[in-house]
Design a protein around this motif. Sequence first.
Motif, PDB file in Angstrom:
ATOM      1  N   MET A   1      27.289 -14.335   1.906  1.00 45.27           N
ATOM      2  CA  MET A   1      27.858 -14.062   3.260  1.00 45.27           C
ATOM      3  C   MET A   1      26.923 -14.662   4.201  1.00 45.27           C
ATOM      4  O   MET A   1      25.804 -15.166   3.842  1.00 45.27           O
ATOM      5  CB  MET A   1      27.834 -12.545   3.574  1.00 45.27           C
ATOM      6  CG  MET A   1      28.847 -11.933   2.840  1.00 45.27           C
ATOM      7  SD  MET A   1      28.673 -10.033   3.023  1.00 45.27           S
ATOM      8  CE  MET A   1      28.884  -9.768   4.657  1.00 45.27           C
ATOM      9  N   THR A   2      27.342 -15.002   5.337  1.00 45.04           N
ATOM     10  CA  THR A   2      26.689 -15.941   6.381  1.00 45.04           C
ATOM     11  C   THR A   2      25.130 -15.126   6.846  1.00 45.04           C
ATOM     12  O   THR A   2      25.426 -13.874   6.780  1.00 45.04           O
ATOM     13  CB  THR A   2      27.356 -16.512   7.498  1.00 45.04           C
ATOM     14  OG1 THR A   2      28.034 -15.531   8.286  1.00 45.04           O
ATOM     15  CG2 THR A   2      28.679 -17.231   6.843  1.00 45.04           C
TER      16      THR A   2
ATOM     17  N   ALA B   1      24.728 -14.622  10.058  1.00 42.37           N
ATOM     18  CA  ALA B   1      25.438 -13.904  11.258  1.00 42.37           C
ATOM     19  C   ALA B   1      26.105 -12.728  10.672  1.00 42.37           C
ATOM     20  O   ALA B   1      26.137 -11.361  11.080  1.00 42.37           O
ATOM     21  CB  ALA B   1      26.391 -14.599  12.140  1.00 42.37           C
ATOM     22  N   GLU B   2      27.043 -12.896   9.399  1.00 48.98           N
ATOM     23  CA  GLU B   2      27.873 -11.715   8.874  1.00 48.98           C
ATOM     24  C   GLU B   2      26.908 -10.627   8.231  1.00 48.98           C
ATOM     25  O   GLU B   2      27.041  -9.280   8.310  1.00 48.98           O
ATOM     26  CB  GLU B   2      28.395 -12.316   7.733  1.00 48.98           C
ATOM     27  CG  GLU B   2      29.699 -13.017   8.151  1.00 48.98           C
ATOM     28  CD  GLU B   2      30.794 -13.448   7.176  1.00 48.98           C
ATOM     29  OE1 GLU B   2      31.889 -13.384   7.087  1.00 48.98           O
ATOM     30  OE2 GLU B   2      29.996 -13.938   6.081  1.00 48.98           O
TER      31      GLU B   2
ATOM     32  N   VAL C   1      30.141 -10.792  17.210  1.00 50.54           N
ATOM     33  CA  VAL C   1      29.313 -12.158  17.352  1.00 50.54           C
ATOM     34  C   VAL C   1      28.258 -12.046  18.233  1.00 50.54           C
ATOM     35  O   VAL C   1      27.191 -12.386  17.798  1.00 50.54           O
ATOM     36  CB  VAL C   1      30.399 -13.143  17.530  1.00 50.54           C
ATOM     37  CG1 VAL C   1      29.374 -14.470  17.583  1.00 50.54           C
ATOM     38  CG2 VAL C   1      31.217 -13.260  16.609  1.00 50.54           C
TER      39      VAL C   1
ATOM     40  N   ARG D   1      24.397 -12.458  17.350  1.00 47.18           N
ATOM     41  CA  ARG D   1      23.537 -13.707  17.702  1.00 47.18           C
ATOM     42  C   ARG D   1      22.247 -13.055  18.451  1.00 47.18           C
ATOM     43  O   ARG D   1      21.144 -13.682  18.431  1.00 47.18           O
ATOM     44  CB  ARG D   1      24.215 -14.503  18.573  1.00 47.18           C
ATOM     45  CG  ARG D   1      25.370 -15.263  17.971  1.00 47.18           C
ATOM     46  CD  ARG D   1      25.819 -16.494  18.979  1.00 47.18           C
ATOM     47  NE  ARG D   1      25.005 -17.296  19.532  1.00 47.18           N
ATOM     48  CZ  ARG D   1      24.370 -18.222  18.882  1.00 47.18           C
ATOM     49  NH1 ARG D   1      24.890 -18.528  17.838  1.00 47.18           N
ATOM     50  NH2 ARG D   1      23.588 -19.083  19.448  1.00 47.18           N
TER      51      ARG D   1
ATOM     52  N   ALA E   1      18.728 -17.922  15.284  1.00 45.34           N
ATOM     53  CA  ALA E   1      20.237 -18.096  15.809  1.00 45.34           C
ATOM     54  C   ALA E   1      20.719 -19.385  15.498  1.00 45.34           C
ATOM     55  O   ALA E   1      21.954 -19.387  15.264  1.00 45.34           O
ATOM     56  CB  ALA E   1      20.252 -17.789  17.286  1.00 45.34           C
ATOM     57  N   ASP E   2      19.947 -20.501  15.098  1.00 46.61           N
ATOM     58  CA  ASP E   2      20.518 -21.737  14.686  1.00 46.61           C
ATOM     59  C   ASP E   2      21.108 -21.629  13.366  1.00 46.61           C
ATOM     60  O   ASP E   2      21.445 -22.800  12.983  1.00 46.61           O
ATOM     61  CB  ASP E   2      19.470 -22.705  15.188  1.00 46.61           C
ATOM     62  CG  ASP E   2      18.043 -22.590  14.253  1.00 46.61           C
ATOM     63  OD1 ASP E   2      17.860 -21.386  14.210  1.00 46.61           O
ATOM     64  OD2 ASP E   2      17.693 -23.583  14.077  1.00 46.61           O
TER      65      ASP E   2
ATOM     66  N   ALA F   1      23.052 -19.283  11.952  1.00 47.51           N
ATOM     67  CA  ALA F   1      24.116 -18.129  12.039  1.00 47.51           C
ATOM     68  C   ALA F   1      25.244 -18.273  11.243  1.00 47.51           C
ATOM     69  O   ALA F   1      25.482 -17.291  10.267  1.00 47.51           O
ATOM     70  CB  ALA F   1      24.502 -17.828  13.607  1.00 47.51           C
ATOM     71  N   ASP F   2      25.430 -19.633  10.722  1.00 47.39           N
ATOM     72  CA  ASP F   2      26.671 -19.810  10.002  1.00 47.39           C
ATOM     73  C   ASP F   2      26.356 -20.314   8.663  1.00 47.39           C
ATOM     74  O   ASP F   2      27.322 -20.753   7.915  1.00 47.39           O
ATOM     75  CB  ASP F   2      27.517 -20.704  10.845  1.00 47.39           C
ATOM     76  CG  ASP F   2      28.300 -20.330  11.736  1.00 47.39           C
ATOM     77  OD1 ASP F   2      28.729 -18.965  11.580  1.00 47.39           O
ATOM     78  OD2 ASP F   2      28.796 -20.685  12.924  1.00 47.39           O
TER      79      ASP F   2
ATOM     80  N   LEU G   1      24.722 -19.870   4.930  1.00 48.78           N
ATOM     81  CA  LEU G   1      24.949 -18.683   3.792  1.00 48.78           C
ATOM     82  C   LEU G   1      23.457 -18.104   3.846  1.00 48.78           C
ATOM     83  O   LEU G   1      22.557 -18.937   3.733  1.00 48.78           O
ATOM     84  CB  LEU G   1      25.478 -19.354   2.571  1.00 48.78           C
ATOM     85  CG  LEU G   1      26.850 -19.753   2.337  1.00 48.78           C
ATOM     86  CD1 LEU G   1      26.904 -19.929   0.922  1.00 48.78           C
ATOM     87  CD2 LEU G   1      27.675 -18.476   2.608  1.00 48.78           C
TER      88      LEU G   1
END
Lengths: 294, 275, 253
Positions: free
Chosen positions: C95-96, C98-99, C126, C130, C139-140, C142-143, C145
Amino acid sequence: MIAEQIVNGIVLGSMYALVALGYTLVFGVLDKLNFALSELFMLGGFIVIGSVGLGAPLWLAGMLALVICGLLGLVVEFVSFRKFTSPDAQVTAALSSLAVGLIMIDLVQKTWGGEPVAVPVPIEWRRASLAVFGMQVQTMKIIILALTLVLMAALHVLITRTAMGRNIRAVAESPTFATLLGVDVKRVNQQTFFIASALAGAGGLMFSLRNGVAASDVGFTFGLKALAIMAIGGMGDLRGAVLGAILVGVIESLAIQFGFGKLGEVIVWALMILVLLVRPSGLFGGAHVTEQRA
Amino acid sequence: MSQDLLFLTGINILMAWSVYIILLSGSLSFANGGFMALGAYAAGVFTMKWGMNFYAALALAGVGAGIVGALLAYPALRTRGVYLILVTIGLSFIIQTLIQNTDYVGGVRGMTGMMGTTNWHVWGLIAIVGAGLYWLSRSHLQRQLDAVREDERVAASLGFDVVYLKIVCFAAGACLAAIAGGLYSHYMVFINPDHFNIFVSIYVVLYVVLGGVNNLWGPVVGASIMTILPELVRGLASFRPLVFGAVIIVLLLVRPNGLLAMRLRTLKADRERSA
Amino acid sequence: MTTPLLNVSSISKRFGGVTAIDDLSISLLAGDRLGLVGPNGAGKTAFVNCVTGFYTLSGGAIHFDGADISTLPLHKRGRLGLARTFQNIRLFKRMTVAENVACALRDYADRPFLSMLRFGGGADFVKAARDLLERVRLADKADQLAGSLPYGEARRLEIARALATRPKLLLLDEPTAGMNEQETQELLADLRRNADLIPSMIVIEHDIAFIREISTRVVAMDYGRKIAEGSADEVFSHPQVVEAYLGAGEADV
């Protein structure tokens, strides 16, 4: 009459026991679920038919069944299990072995057709009987019981008395620890698969001797029951597998005696669900219950 | 494509999704052929013997199978994953054998006379279930299920009731399989217990493994390929188990997550920032 | 006297013949920052596993926030406000980033199926995720894996995930393992900066300087028992502690 059914049940149970021992070995030692064992059980009978057809005497055909099933077990290990070693991949490997099983069924059906095929058994094995404790027992059943006992004794000696057995037990305890002790885990994998597959083949061989026919569907109808027996006896508990198999064999025979017919076939599965509900560690309590992985 | 093939493809897609829904929580079910049988017979009894409305019969059969599934799966779900596989195999045999021994539904001879399913019903249901699964795939629930699938114990320690999630997914999968069974029996007119043997359950699981377990399209692809291809390629049908088995083995070695292995993300943090 | 937030009374944990924890009692007041030290194999991680429910107790009792949690399953302890990180990092790797944080957020945690009433990842999820990622300087990423993160960042993500559950007590199992001096200092700053989200904390660490900085109280363990308790100075000058560390070949006390 009931005594006779109990003897029948023990004979039936001893055949289940061989396959259940195979499942329990692979699961208990290696933590792997090898569905192909059911189909190696099915193949046992067909290898005998094939080798006798090629001119081998029955005793040699029987030996061949064990050895060829054992070797096929190595193939299954290589194809379906070698690459999937992590606990996460346990199910993936199990599915792959299931696919191997499907192929085995299809090959047997392409070779011998879908109908049951007669196994060449000496007629006197079926006709003659011996008196045991004042009961007449068919020679065939005595031969099956004797062979099963010999195989189980051999397995017992192998596991408890030999260097190979010591390594197998070490891996069962902890693969990581065994590696540290210098045990070749890959080798133990192969040995365990070979032994388990040969046992399943032996079970199938005797099953076909008893029935007089080999059928391509017995892997799923009978062989898979050994899975349930493994759970009833306690996952990884060899003694429990044997006791569970005999218990199930006797119950099934008695169920037929009392007219339950085909319903007797599913008693084993119902019993398994019951055991998982009330005693997940197995009916005989001998399973070493390991702490759930953190 | 003939009407029958279209129908069969649709039923297999629904069945593959029923396995996929259970797989969402990380459980593997070999009982879905059994639940399909339950639905096929139950819906048949409801419409033919009790004179119930077709849709009501389907709904009732689905809910019933869901409840049965949840009750039976509960003991296994509390323990390790392997136990559930064993229990579901057992369920397949038990359901089939019980039907064989129930004279009320014709026993081994089977049951006949069910009618009413059209391809519109099947593909309409596919549209509804597909929309639902797509909705789910973008939800917080999907994120939690993904976490459960990756590491059950860690997910539980974050406060997720893993057993509850697994039971609901199992019941939902059983429900969908039963409804697919109801549609099946009312299309085929005649059914017998052999239509729902353990191989049905195994094949459906393998459809999903083939197509991909990580997104809702995988099961669709797997079920479609394995239903349509043998019909189109002459001679392949008789080698189906052989070819299928070999394909699965090779695929698991080279692409263990199936043809469509991609996992869909439940959120994109960057898109939100630029917005 | 106030009731302790966590009261562990004479617990033990045995595996077969091996005793990991032996008659251990530790209590902790709300607001405490407890450092847990001891040589490898002393039973520190086993203690965390017992408190959070990863192990079932062989004996003794654990009370948390006024409730007996000795036999509660994992998820109920999580909901009561216990959160942890792992010595061997256990992120949801596929999962990412953020997830990983978003899935642990408290909203809907107790009623997972209600979240189906809304479509999409949800802007508030979200935003909350964040915010937490910013707090641990991720934070940078976040997307990305989670499985692609380097060691130090993976450890920070695990902390963010634990904080997403709004814990009353955070248990960190060797948070600086494998980090260099600079990363360790940064982590220390992270924990201080986010003190508002960490009401109470237990930290297992080998890095004694780190323990001195972060903890208000220290407990030393060896062979599954408590051998010393008190301020950092008291514990690290305690003869048994010195001996245990010397015995384990870590003489840098």
